[in-house]
Design a protein around this motif. Structure first.
Motif, PDB file in Angstrom:
ATOM      1  N   GLN A 161      43.580  44.380  31.465  1.00  0.00           N
ATOM      2  CA  GLN A 161      44.405  43.174  31.448  1.00  0.00           C
ATOM      3  C   GLN A 161      44.854  42.841  30.031  1.00  0.00           C
ATOM      4  O   GLN A 161      46.019  42.536  29.788  1.00  0.00           O
ATOM      5  CB  GLN A 161      43.630  41.998  32.046  1.00  0.00           C
ATOM      6  CG  GLN A 161      44.477  40.721  32.174  1.00  0.00           C
ATOM      7  CD  GLN A 161      43.771  39.646  32.975  1.00  0.00           C
ATOM      8  OE1 GLN A 161      42.777  39.896  33.644  1.00  0.00           O
ATOM      9  NE2 GLN A 161      44.289  38.432  32.912  1.00  0.00           N
ATOM     10  N   PHE A 162      43.916  42.915  29.069  1.00  0.00           N
ATOM     11  CA  PHE A 162      44.255  42.665  27.664  1.00  0.00           C
ATOM     12  C   PHE A 162      45.293  43.669  27.192  1.00  0.00           C
ATOM     13  O   PHE A 162      46.304  43.304  26.572  1.00  0.00           O
ATOM     14  CB  PHE A 162      42.996  42.765  26.798  1.00  0.00           C
ATOM     15  CG  PHE A 162      43.222  42.445  25.335  1.00  0.00           C
ATOM     16  CD1 PHE A 162      42.920  41.198  24.833  1.00  0.00           C
ATOM     17  CD2 PHE A 162      43.742  43.405  24.459  1.00  0.00           C
ATOM     18  CE1 PHE A 162      43.128  40.905  23.488  1.00  0.00           C
ATOM     19  CE2 PHE A 162      43.955  43.119  23.126  1.00  0.00           C
ATOM     20  CZ  PHE A 162      43.642  41.862  22.630  1.00  0.00           C
ATOM     21  N   GLU A 178      39.025  43.536  32.467  1.00  0.00           N
ATOM     22  CA  GLU A 178      39.346  42.752  31.273  1.00  0.00           C
ATOM     23  C   GLU A 178      40.042  43.610  30.216  1.00  0.00           C
ATOM     24  O   GLU A 178      40.986  43.170  29.561  1.00  0.00           O
ATOM     25  CB  GLU A 178      38.060  42.146  30.697  1.00  0.00           C
ATOM     26  CG  GLU A 178      37.341  41.184  31.616  1.00  0.00           C
ATOM     27  CD  GLU A 178      38.180  39.974  31.953  1.00  0.00           C
ATOM     28  OE1 GLU A 178      38.896  39.491  31.052  1.00  0.00           O
ATOM     29  OE2 GLU A 178      38.131  39.516  33.114  1.00  0.00           O
ATOM     30  N   LYS A 194      53.922  42.033  26.398  1.00  0.00           N
ATOM     31  CA  LYS A 194      54.378  40.829  25.693  1.00  0.00           C
ATOM     32  C   LYS A 194      54.987  41.178  24.342  1.00  0.00           C
ATOM     33  O   LYS A 194      56.083  40.699  23.992  1.00  0.00           O
ATOM     34  CB  LYS A 194      53.202  39.868  25.492  1.00  0.00           C
ATOM     35  CG  LYS A 194      53.572  38.599  24.733  1.00  0.00           C
ATOM     36  CD  LYS A 194      52.374  37.719  24.484  1.00  0.00           C
ATOM     37  CE  LYS A 194      51.438  38.311  23.455  1.00  0.00           C
ATOM     38  NZ  LYS A 194      50.352  37.376  23.079  1.00  0.00           N
ATOM     39  N   TYR A 241      48.803  43.316  29.167  1.00  0.00           N
ATOM     40  CA  TYR A 241      49.439  42.040  28.833  1.00  0.00           C
ATOM     41  C   TYR A 241      49.973  42.028  27.404  1.00  0.00           C
ATOM     42  O   TYR A 241      51.144  41.720  27.160  1.00  0.00           O
ATOM     43  CB  TYR A 241      48.428  40.904  29.034  1.00  0.00           C
ATOM     44  CG  TYR A 241      48.771  39.623  28.329  1.00  0.00           C
ATOM     45  CD1 TYR A 241      49.917  38.894  28.667  1.00  0.00           C
ATOM     46  CD2 TYR A 241      47.954  39.117  27.314  1.00  0.00           C
ATOM     47  CE1 TYR A 241      50.227  37.708  28.019  1.00  0.00           C
ATOM     48  CE2 TYR A 241      48.258  37.938  26.664  1.00  0.00           C
ATOM     49  CZ  TYR A 241      49.392  37.234  27.018  1.00  0.00           C
ATOM     50  OH  TYR A 241      49.698  36.070  26.364  1.00  0.00           O
ATOM     51  N   ASP A 242      49.117  42.374  26.435  1.00  0.00           N
ATOM     52  CA  ASP A 242      49.547  42.339  25.030  1.00  0.00           C
ATOM     53  C   ASP A 242      50.659  43.351  24.758  1.00  0.00           C
ATOM     54  O   ASP A 242      51.597  43.061  24.006  1.00  0.00           O
ATOM     55  CB  ASP A 242      48.351  42.609  24.108  1.00  0.00           C
ATOM     56  CG  ASP A 242      47.849  41.341  23.439  1.00  0.00           C
ATOM     57  OD1 ASP A 242      47.917  40.288  24.099  1.00  0.00           O
ATOM     58  OD2 ASP A 242      47.402  41.393  22.283  1.00  0.00           O
ATOM     59  N   LYS A 292      51.654  33.264  29.065  1.00  0.00           N
ATOM     60  CA  LYS A 292      50.398  33.189  29.807  1.00  0.00           C
ATOM     61  C   LYS A 292      50.610  33.516  31.288  1.00  0.00           C
ATOM     62  O   LYS A 292      49.708  34.029  31.957  1.00  0.00           O
ATOM     63  CB  LYS A 292      49.785  31.793  29.654  1.00  0.00           C
ATOM     64  CG  LYS A 292      49.428  31.416  28.207  1.00  0.00           C
ATOM     65  CD  LYS A 292      48.426  32.397  27.602  1.00  0.00           C
ATOM     66  CE  LYS A 292      48.053  31.980  26.186  1.00  0.00           C
ATOM     67  NZ  LYS A 292      47.163  32.967  25.528  1.00  0.00           N
ATOM     68  N   ASN A 345      50.027  37.125  31.771  1.00  0.00           N
ATOM     69  CA  ASN A 345      48.609  37.461  31.768  1.00  0.00           C
ATOM     70  C   ASN A 345      47.986  37.176  33.140  1.00  0.00           C
ATOM     71  O   ASN A 345      47.219  37.980  33.680  1.00  0.00           O
ATOM     72  CB  ASN A 345      47.884  36.655  30.685  1.00  0.00           C
ATOM     73  CG  ASN A 345      46.494  37.188  30.397  1.00  0.00           C
ATOM     74  OD1 ASN A 345      46.188  38.352  30.632  1.00  0.00           O
ATOM     75  ND2 ASN A 345      45.632  36.320  29.896  1.00  0.00           N
ATOM     76  N   GLN A 346      48.337  36.019  33.704  1.00  0.00           N
ATOM     77  CA  GLN A 346      47.822  35.653  35.025  1.00  0.00           C
ATOM     78  C   GLN A 346      48.323  36.612  36.098  1.00  0.00           C
ATOM     79  O   GLN A 346      47.573  36.998  37.006  1.00  0.00           O
ATOM     80  CB  GLN A 346      48.225  34.213  35.348  1.00  0.00           C
ATOM     81  CG  GLN A 346      47.563  33.181  34.445  1.00  0.00           C
ATOM     82  CD  GLN A 346      48.176  31.806  34.569  1.00  0.00           C
ATOM     83  OE1 GLN A 346      49.183  31.615  35.248  1.00  0.00           O
ATOM     84  NE2 GLN A 346      47.586  30.824  33.892  1.00  0.00           N
ATOM     85  N   ILE A 400      49.238  39.786  35.720  1.00  0.00           N
ATOM     86  CA  ILE A 400      48.561  41.083  35.580  1.00  0.00           C
ATOM     87  C   ILE A 400      47.139  41.002  36.119  1.00  0.00           C
ATOM     88  O   ILE A 400      46.665  41.914  36.801  1.00  0.00           O
ATOM     89  CB  ILE A 400      48.563  41.520  34.100  1.00  0.00           C
ATOM     90  CG1 ILE A 400      49.996  41.838  33.654  1.00  0.00           C
ATOM     91  CG2 ILE A 400      47.672  42.750  33.891  1.00  0.00           C
ATOM     92  CD1 ILE A 400      50.157  42.010  32.163  1.00  0.00           C
ATOM     93  N   GLY A 401      46.449  39.895  35.839  1.00  0.00           N
ATOM     94  CA  GLY A 401      45.103  39.706  36.371  1.00  0.00           C
ATOM     95  C   GLY A 401      45.100  39.688  37.893  1.00  0.00           C
ATOM     96  O   GLY A 401      44.216  40.292  38.533  1.00  0.00           O
TER      97      GLY A 401
END
Length: 331
Positions: free
Chosen positions: A40-41, A37, A48, A44-45, A16, A19-20, A22-23
């Motif tokens: 970011q999705f 959004e 990860k 991040y995915d 997580k 994710n934060q 990258i945001g």
């Protein structure tokens, strides 16, 4: 203990913090709104999954180095009945990550004279359930769903192999497989350095094979997550829809991806309101009943056995899907 579990789930496996981060970066460069959004999705995915995949493939490949096909044959040859099917299914968890890669090993096991049911337990388990998918599923869905997914995958593999064994369909295997020479090769003892090199090579080879599927899968997941309204997903794939599980299974068959490319799509569908069992049925269908793998298998077994195999796996997947939808409140 609960706090430690959440820390592992959210920050180590789920990343997580990434994710934060990258945001924060996207906000810093002025990207906002829906496209922020989406990016970011996607970023991040993708990052990860590739990080987890690299670590997992290395570890699993290192374990695989202790179980070359010759040794696996000897292990399986020591057992019979239910136990043999169980061992075959468990061996599938530490072997190739997609169904097409499993088929050559299936041919080798069959030509070596191993019981047909055992080889099919391996063939079902190998693409559907592996140690890598367990960890990756934990990073997204939590440990309960991940563990139950692996357990039901093994159950389908064991039951499917047992049924095929009881039907005595050895005559349904292609002649060239039966006549293939089974050459006994002395297992080579590898040093730590050689195992390490083997694991590194497997990481590179596997990443090359699955990279495109992961990127496409994450892209589809990002699109579903940000552009398809929740009520549309719920109306078609909601857990209360009797047709959602068979529909997800049918939709999954023409696709060809490994578990790693399928998970981002499944994640987005679940977030948008698809039933848990529906999502798991979709994942199992994609990884086990993909059209390319079915075509490859049709060259190895005859039509009757092919129909039995597809029927058993399909019924098993649909059954599991309905059970998960009914009892999804537990998770």
């Amino acid at each position: 203990m609960e706090k430690i579990g959440l820390l592992i789930q959210n920050q180590i496996l789920g990343m997580k913090w990434l994710n934060q981060l990258i945001g924060f970066i996207l906000n810093g460069i002025g990207i906002k709104g829906q496209w922020k959004e989406v990016l970011q999705f996607f970023i991040y995915d993708t990052i990860k999954i590739f990080i987890l995949l690299t670590i997992l493939i290395y570890l699993i490949s290192y374990i695989q180095s202790y179980f070359p096909p010759e040794r696996s044959k000897k292990i399986l040859g020591k057992f019979d009945g239910f136990l043999a099917n169980l061992i075959g299914a468990l061996l599938g968890t530490v072997t190739p990550f997609c169904s097409c890669s499993s088929i050559p090993i299936f041919i080798g096991f069959t030509s070596a004279g191993l019981p047909l049911g055992v080889t099919f337990s391996f063939l079902i388990s190998s693409p559907m359930v592996d140690l890598g998918s367990l960890v990756l599923l934990m990073s997204i869905f939590g440990w309960k769903i991940a563990v139950v997914y692996v357990i039901v995958g093994l159950v389908i593999a064991i039951v499917g192999g047992t049924i095929i064994e009881k039907l005595h369909m050895e005559d349904q295997v292609a002649e060239f497989v039966k006549k293939a020479q089974n050459v006994e090769i002395q297992a080579i003892k590898l040093t730590f350095k050689e195992r390490n090199q083997y694991a590194k090579e497997q990481v590179i080879e596997t990443i090359k094979k699955v990279a495109l599927y992961i990127v496409v899968g994450v892209g589809i997941g990002a699109f579903i997550h940000n552009f398809i309204p929740e009520h549309i997903i719920e109306s078609v794939l909601g857990g209360n829809k009797f047709y959602s599980v068979p529909l997800a299974t049918i939709v999954g068959v023409p696709m060809y991806a490994d578990i790693f490319g399928t998970i981002p799509v499944a994640e987005s569908l679940l977030i948008k309101g698809a039933g848990l069992g529906t999502v798991l049925a979709f994942m199992m269908a994609v990884t086990t009943l993909s059209l390319p793998s079915i075509i490859m298998l049709s060259k190895v077994v005859k039509r009757k056995l092919m129909i039995v195999f597809i029927s058993i796996v399909t019924i098993g997947i649909i059954f599991v899907g309905y059970v998960f939808n009914i009892f999804s409140f537990i998770f």
